[in-house]
Design a protein around this motif. Structure first.
Motif, short mmCIF file in Angstrom:
data_model
loop_
_atom_site.label_atom_id
_atom_site.label_comp_id
_atom_site.label_asym_id
_atom_site.label_seq_id
_atom_site.Cartn_x
_atom_site.Cartn_y
_atom_site.Cartn_z
N MET A 3 0.88 -1.21 0.24
CA MET A 3 -0.03 0.03 -0.19
C MET A 3 0.97 1.25 0.03
N GLY A 4 0.55 2.01 -0.80
CA GLY A 4 1.36 3.50 -0.96
C GLY A 4 0.96 4.41 0.19
N ASP A 5 1.52 5.69 -0.19
CA ASP A 5 1.29 6.94 0.72
C ASP A 5 -0.13 6.94 0.80
N VAL A 6 -0.74 7.31 1.83
CA VAL A 6 -2.25 7.74 1.93
C VAL A 6 -2.26 8.95 1.63
N VAL A 7 -1.40 10.07 1.95
CA VAL A 7 -1.56 11.49 1.36
C VAL A 7 -0.29 11.87 0.58
N PRO A 8 -0.46 12.68 -0.14
CA PRO A 8 0.98 13.05 -0.87
C PRO A 8 2.21 13.65 -0.37
N ALA A 9 3.25 12.93 -0.59
CA ALA A 9 4.47 13.34 0.07
C ALA A 9 5.02 14.85 -0.42
N HIS A 10 5.65 15.52 0.48
CA HIS A 10 6.07 16.74 0.28
C HIS A 10 7.76 16.65 -0.06
N ALA A 11 7.86 17.15 -1.07
CA ALA A 11 9.45 17.17 -1.55
C ALA A 11 10.23 18.12 -0.63
N PRO A 12 11.52 17.96 -0.37
CA PRO A 12 12.29 18.90 0.44
C PRO A 12 12.28 20.11 -0.09
N VAL A 13 12.52 21.29 0.41
CA VAL A 13 12.61 22.56 -0.20
C VAL A 13 14.33 22.35 -0.53
N ARG A 14 14.72 22.81 -1.92
CA ARG A 14 15.99 22.65 -2.29
C ARG A 14 16.47 23.97 -2.54
N ILE A 15 17.60 24.53 -1.93
CA ILE A 15 18.00 25.91 -1.94
C ILE A 15 19.25 25.76 -3.19
N PRO A 16 19.29 26.59 -3.98
CA PRO A 16 20.36 26.85 -5.13
C PRO A 16 21.64 27.07 -4.40
N VAL A 17 22.66 26.51 -4.93
CA VAL A 17 24.18 26.81 -4.54
C VAL A 17 24.59 27.63 -5.52
N ASP A 18 25.08 29.03 -5.11
CA ASP A 18 25.29 30.02 -6.07
C ASP A 18 26.41 29.58 -6.88
N GLY A 19 26.33 29.80 -8.23
CA GLY A 19 27.22 29.62 -9.23
C GLY A 19 27.74 28.01 -9.62
N THR A 20 26.91 27.12 -9.06
CA THR A 20 27.11 25.69 -9.11
C THR A 20 26.22 24.89 -10.20
N GLY A 21 25.14 25.35 -10.13
CA GLY A 21 23.61 24.55 -10.54
C GLY A 21 23.29 23.36 -9.56
N GLY A 22 23.98 23.33 -8.42
CA GLY A 22 23.66 22.48 -7.51
C GLY A 22 22.67 22.96 -6.63
N HIS A 23 22.19 21.89 -5.84
CA HIS A 23 20.87 22.35 -4.77
C HIS A 23 21.36 21.78 -3.46
N PHE A 24 20.83 22.42 -2.18
CA PHE A 24 20.95 21.78 -0.86
C PHE A 24 19.70 21.51 -0.28
N PRO A 25 19.43 20.44 -0.15
CA PRO A 25 17.85 19.92 0.18
C PRO A 25 17.91 20.14 1.68
N VAL A 26 16.92 20.86 1.99
CA VAL A 26 16.91 21.22 3.70
C VAL A 26 16.11 20.10 4.60
N ARG A 27 16.87 19.90 5.61
CA ARG A 27 16.09 18.99 6.45
C ARG A 27 15.35 19.73 7.78
N ARG A 28 16.27 20.50 8.58
CA ARG A 28 15.62 21.19 9.70
C ARG A 28 16.22 22.86 9.56
N VAL A 29 15.44 23.60 10.10
CA VAL A 29 15.74 25.09 10.16
C VAL A 29 16.06 25.48 11.73
N TYR A 30 17.12 25.31 12.24
CA TYR A 30 17.26 26.12 13.57
C TYR A 30 17.61 27.57 13.66
N CYS A 31 17.14 27.96 14.57
CA CYS A 31 17.17 29.62 14.96
C CYS A 31 17.87 30.03 16.28
N VAL A 32 18.71 31.02 16.21
CA VAL A 32 19.32 31.55 17.61
C VAL A 32 18.51 32.84 17.88
#
Ligand code: MN
Length: 240
Positions: free
Chosen positions: A1-30
């Motif tokens: 049986m598959g997912d019972v609701v749609p899964a959300h893809a991670p937010v992927r932040i572009p890496v400047d000048g590389t064409g690569g991306h940084f998929p985000v796990r958690r956001v901590y703040c101070v």
């Protein structure tokens, strides 16, 4: 049986000048990590490093990140505030246990510039009652962030400064050597509470000058001339 609701893809932040991306796990703040900002918020400011106590941490959901700078004015507030902050991107999993400050920068992939947007009226009400800050801090679209710059291109971050202009007027400026808890110390302190992993971000806290934003305002946040984030506050989105 598959997912019972749609899964959300991670937010992927572009890496400047590389064409690569940084998929985000958690956001901590101070919180309260520049003395001038702690003072403007009416918080006690330690007289010396030994009196700092422990850092203030909170989290935002990763899907609160905004990558294109377009921020709808949030619901349930009359007082949306900007807080410009250095953003640290963790590039590798920390080893088990507490991270030694001397090893902490080895975990860092790169840096960005972001805004810790705050519903100040809701945060103030929560503070007054000794309640959590979540509704004041951790709302949809509350974390616009720039592309990330690899650490080698930033160099010694302590020699750099962050700044924010709103509608062409300087609102905030902070030298990163004035952080109460520097990046190495924050990663050490965070690792006492959480297992740091590749994909985590840390918003490092804001200097003085926090103030209100209104629909139509344009903002320009920067880390020297290394990276910038341009965006604007849009009219509120009325929930259907
Ligand atoms: Mn903040």
């Amino acid at each position: 049986m598959g997912d019972v609701v749609p899964a959300h893809a991670p937010v992927r932040i572009p890496v400047d000048g590389t064409g690569g991306h940084f998929p985000v796990r958690r956001v901590y703040c101070v919180g309260r990590n520049f003395a001038d900002h702690a003072r403007e918020m009416g918080a006690a400011v330690a007289a010396s490093k030994a009196d700092r106590g422990t850092p203030v941490f909170f989290l935002k959901p990763a899907d609160a990140l905004v990558l294109d700078g377009q921020v709808p004015y949030p619901p349930a507030t009359q007082d949306l505030h900007h807080e410009v902050e250095l953003v640290v991107a963790i590039g590798r999993d920390a080893p088990p246990g507490v991270v030694d400050p001397a090893d902490a920068l080895g975990l860092v992939f790169g840096y960005g510039i972001g805004l810790d947007l705050t519903r100040r009226d809701l945060q103030a009400a929560a503070k007054a009652k000794g309640l959590p800050w979540d509704t004041g801090k951790s709302f949809d679209h509350s974390a616009p962030v720039s592309a990330l710059v690899p650490a080698a291109r930033v160099g010694d971050y302590t020699q750099r400064a962050i700044a924010l202009e709103v509608n062409g007027q300087r609102r905030q400026h902070g030298a990163l050597q004035d952080l109460v808890w520097n990046v190495e110390e924050i990663l050490h302190e965070l690792s006492r509470f959480y297992a740091l992993k590749a994909g985590d971000l840390v918003f490092m806290g804001t200097p003085a000058g926090v103030a209100a934003l209104s629909p139509g305002d344009r903002f320009h946040a920067s880390l020297d001339d290394v990276i910038a984030l341009d965006g604007r506050i849009l009219p509120p989105v009325i929930a259907a």
